[in-house]
Write a protein that holds these residues in place. Sequence first.
Motif, PDB file in Angstrom:
ATOM      1  N   ARG A  75       0.828  -1.211   0.000  1.00 40.42           N
ATOM      2  CA  ARG A  75       0.000   0.000   0.000  1.00 40.42           C
ATOM      3  C   ARG A  75       0.861   1.260   0.000  1.00 40.42           C
ATOM      4  N   TRP A  76       1.934   1.216   0.769  1.00 39.66           N
ATOM      5  CA  TRP A  76       2.843   2.362   0.828  1.00 39.66           C
ATOM      6  C   TRP A  76       3.555   2.571  -0.506  1.00 39.66           C
ATOM      7  N   ALA A  77       4.018   1.492  -1.129  1.00 38.33           N
ATOM      8  CA  ALA A  77       4.712   1.602  -2.413  1.00 38.33           C
ATOM      9  C   ALA A  77       3.778   2.112  -3.501  1.00 38.33           C
ATOM     10  N   ALA A  78       2.531   1.659  -3.491  1.00 37.07           N
ATOM     11  CA  ALA A  78       1.572   2.144  -4.480  1.00 37.07           C
ATOM     12  C   ALA A  78       1.313   3.635  -4.302  1.00 37.07           C
ATOM     13  N   GLN A  79       1.286   4.085  -3.052  1.00 28.19           N
ATOM     14  CA  GLN A  79       1.129   5.517  -2.787  1.00 28.19           C
ATOM     15  C   GLN A  79       2.329   6.299  -3.307  1.00 28.19           C
ATOM     16  N   ALA A  80       3.532   5.735  -3.112  1.00 25.57           N
ATOM     17  CA  ALA A  80       4.738   6.405  -3.598  1.00 25.57           C
ATOM     18  C   ALA A  80       4.745   6.488  -5.117  1.00 25.57           C
ATOM     19  N   GLU A  81       4.215   5.461  -5.773  1.00 29.93           N
ATOM     20  CA  GLU A  81       4.186   5.435  -7.235  1.00 29.93           C
ATOM     21  C   GLU A  81       3.129   6.374  -7.824  1.00 29.93           C
ATOM     22  N   ARG A  82       2.153   6.702  -7.026  1.00 29.23           N
ATOM     23  CA  ARG A  82       0.960   7.384  -7.554  1.00 29.23           C
ATOM     24  C   ARG A  82       1.288   8.643  -8.329  1.00 29.23           C
ATOM     25  N   GLY A  83       2.236   9.452  -7.813  1.00 31.32           N
ATOM     26  CA  GLY A  83       2.535  10.701  -8.502  1.00 31.32           C
ATOM     27  C   GLY A  83       3.833  10.693  -9.264  1.00 31.32           C
ATOM     28  N   GLY A  84       4.460   9.510  -9.396  1.00 36.85           N
ATOM     29  CA  GLY A  84       5.718   9.442 -10.130  1.00 36.85           C
ATOM     30  C   GLY A  84       6.909   9.721  -9.234  1.00 36.85           C
ATOM     31  N   SER A  85       8.076   9.792  -9.828  1.00 38.42           N
ATOM     32  CA  SER A  85       9.315   9.913  -9.065  1.00 38.42           C
ATOM     33  C   SER A  85       9.387  11.211  -8.276  1.00 38.42           C
ATOM     34  N   SER A  86       8.734  12.273  -8.750  1.00 39.27           N
ATOM     35  CA  SER A  86       8.795  13.546  -8.036  1.00 39.27           C
ATOM     36  C   SER A  86       8.048  13.487  -6.710  1.00 39.27           C
ATOM     37  N   LEU A 112       1.225  -5.737  -4.932  1.00 35.93           N
ATOM     38  CA  LEU A 112       1.458  -4.359  -5.349  1.00 35.93           C
ATOM     39  C   LEU A 112       0.546  -3.972  -6.508  1.00 35.93           C
ATOM     40  N   GLU A 113       0.367  -4.870  -7.450  1.00 34.88           N
ATOM     41  CA  GLU A 113      -0.478  -4.566  -8.595  1.00 34.88           C
ATOM     42  C   GLU A 113      -1.921  -4.320  -8.161  1.00 34.88           C
ATOM     43  N   GLU A 114      -2.388  -5.070  -7.182  1.00 35.89           N
ATOM     44  CA  GLU A 114      -3.744  -4.839  -6.697  1.00 35.89           C
ATOM     45  C   GLU A 114      -3.873  -3.459  -6.056  1.00 35.89           C
ATOM     46  N   GLU A 115      -2.863  -3.063  -5.274  1.00 34.45           N
ATOM     47  CA  GLU A 115      -2.901  -1.739  -4.654  1.00 34.45           C
ATOM     48  C   GLU A 115      -2.821  -0.638  -5.705  1.00 34.45           C
ATOM     49  N   ARG A 116      -2.047  -0.861  -6.762  1.00 28.74           N
ATOM     50  CA  ARG A 116      -2.031   0.093  -7.867  1.00 28.74           C
ATOM     51  C   ARG A 116      -3.424   0.238  -8.468  1.00 28.74           C
ATOM     52  N   GLY A 117      -4.117  -0.887  -8.612  1.00 26.18           N
ATOM     53  CA  GLY A 117      -5.464  -0.859  -9.159  1.00 26.18           C
ATOM     54  C   GLY A 117      -6.425  -0.067  -8.291  1.00 26.18           C
ATOM     55  N   ARG A 118      -6.261  -0.158  -6.990  1.00 26.04           N
ATOM     56  CA  ARG A 118      -7.123   0.611  -6.088  1.00 26.04           C
ATOM     57  C   ARG A 118      -6.947   2.106  -6.321  1.00 26.04           C
ATOM     58  N   TYR A 119      -5.700   2.542  -6.499  1.00 27.05           N
ATOM     59  CA  TYR A 119      -5.439   3.958  -6.745  1.00 27.05           C
ATOM     60  C   TYR A 119      -5.996   4.384  -8.096  1.00 27.05           C
ATOM     61  N   ILE A 128      10.486  -4.182  -8.173  1.00 23.24           N
ATOM     62  CA  ILE A 128       9.287  -4.118  -9.007  1.00 23.24           C
ATOM     63  C   ILE A 128       8.603  -2.749  -8.971  1.00 23.24           C
ATOM     64  N   ALA A 129       8.953  -1.901  -8.012  1.00 19.52           N
ATOM     65  CA  ALA A 129       8.333  -0.570  -7.951  1.00 19.52           C
ATOM     66  C   ALA A 129       8.805   0.277  -9.122  1.00 19.52           C
ATOM     67  N   SER A 130       7.957   1.176  -9.561  1.00 21.28           N
ATOM     68  CA  SER A 130       8.277   2.016 -10.714  1.00 21.28           C
ATOM     69  C   SER A 130       9.009   3.294 -10.323  1.00 21.28           C
ATOM     70  N   VAL A 131       9.145   3.536  -9.023  1.00 17.98           N
ATOM     71  CA  VAL A 131       9.870   4.721  -8.524  1.00 17.98           C
ATOM     72  C   VAL A 131      10.806   4.261  -7.411  1.00 17.98           C
ATOM     73  N   PRO A 132      11.842   5.045  -7.110  1.00 17.28           N
ATOM     74  CA  PRO A 132      12.707   4.692  -5.978  1.00 17.28           C
ATOM     75  C   PRO A 132      11.912   4.730  -4.670  1.00 17.28           C
ATOM     76  N   LEU A 133      12.122   3.741  -3.835  1.00 16.42           N
ATOM     77  CA  LEU A 133      11.440   3.677  -2.551  1.00 16.42           C
ATOM     78  C   LEU A 133      12.417   4.066  -1.441  1.00 16.42           C
TER      79      LEU A 133
END
Length: 319
Positions: free
Chosen positions: A184-195, A303-310, A257-262
């Motif tokens: 859930r935390w990683a999906a939140q970090a990915e939500r707006g991209g690397s910035s 993680l993919e499921e949490e991405r889907g929730r967002y 697997i995350a799309s942004v640095p964690l």
Amino acid sequence: MGMKRVLITGATGFTGRHACRRFADAGWEVVAVASGRGLLPEETAAPRGAKTIRWTGCDLTDREAVRGLIRETSPDALLHLAGQNAVDRSWREPDLTLAVNALSTVYLLEAMRERRKDGRSLVVGSMLREPPESCPHPYSYSKFVQVSSALAWHRWYGMEVVVAEPSNLIGPGGSGGICGKIARWAAQAERGGSSTASEVPPFRLSSLTERRDYLDVRDAVNAYEILLREGQAGMPYAVESGTMRSLEEIRAEFGRIASVPLHWEVGSAAAAGESPRPRDCSPVRSLGWSPAIPFSESVRDALEEERGRYRERREERAE
């Protein structure tokens, strides 16, 4: 064994959702017991060709309500998943934890004995159970009483009661464990991209050295179906992957697997908790069960499921 109808408690929980689908897919008629709101229609639908899932509600700490539940549904088998599984909450509400985890188990088994003594019951305990003299928290004690009671009903009354004690369950479905929280935390970090990733507070790990066994929840419910059919009554079965993984491995897998640095915050090795020893899973494996889903797939699916929730939330706001 001619069992057809299974009563599944805790059906709206992380494991319960998967269990309802698994048992329906295996041809069982599922009676799903929810203590809160039911699942969404798409979640309750049985797989194509499977029997339907029937939903009902019950307060499992109410003795008469439980007796009525068993009388009305007359299940051939019981899969008891419901419980209070948070250690921190057990410190705040030890009485409620004991009632939910232990007393409800006794009520269910006694109701089964009165109505369907020939039925089979699988009580899902915890690898954290400890005897009273060494219990680290009320949750551990509640699971000790739960499992002791389940095995006692077998000894005292000859009931067909089996116990499963899973390791840390992971995978899609909103787990409250460490991997679910990180997903859930990683999906939140990915939500707006690397910035945005750097603006999300880092996830704190107690250390990188603690090791645990992690098992995909879908593998676990497969084991439960086998144990309910073929497990030896009066026996507790350890159910785990057989591979101990460190928190460093978990961090690395999510980072891969995350799309942004964690960004992480890590405690000192000196503060690391004690890692449990691997348990003997040969009894359940001797029944033909073995874990089939790789750890990397479990993490990716969570993680993919949490991405889907967002994504769904963004679409709802856009409307």
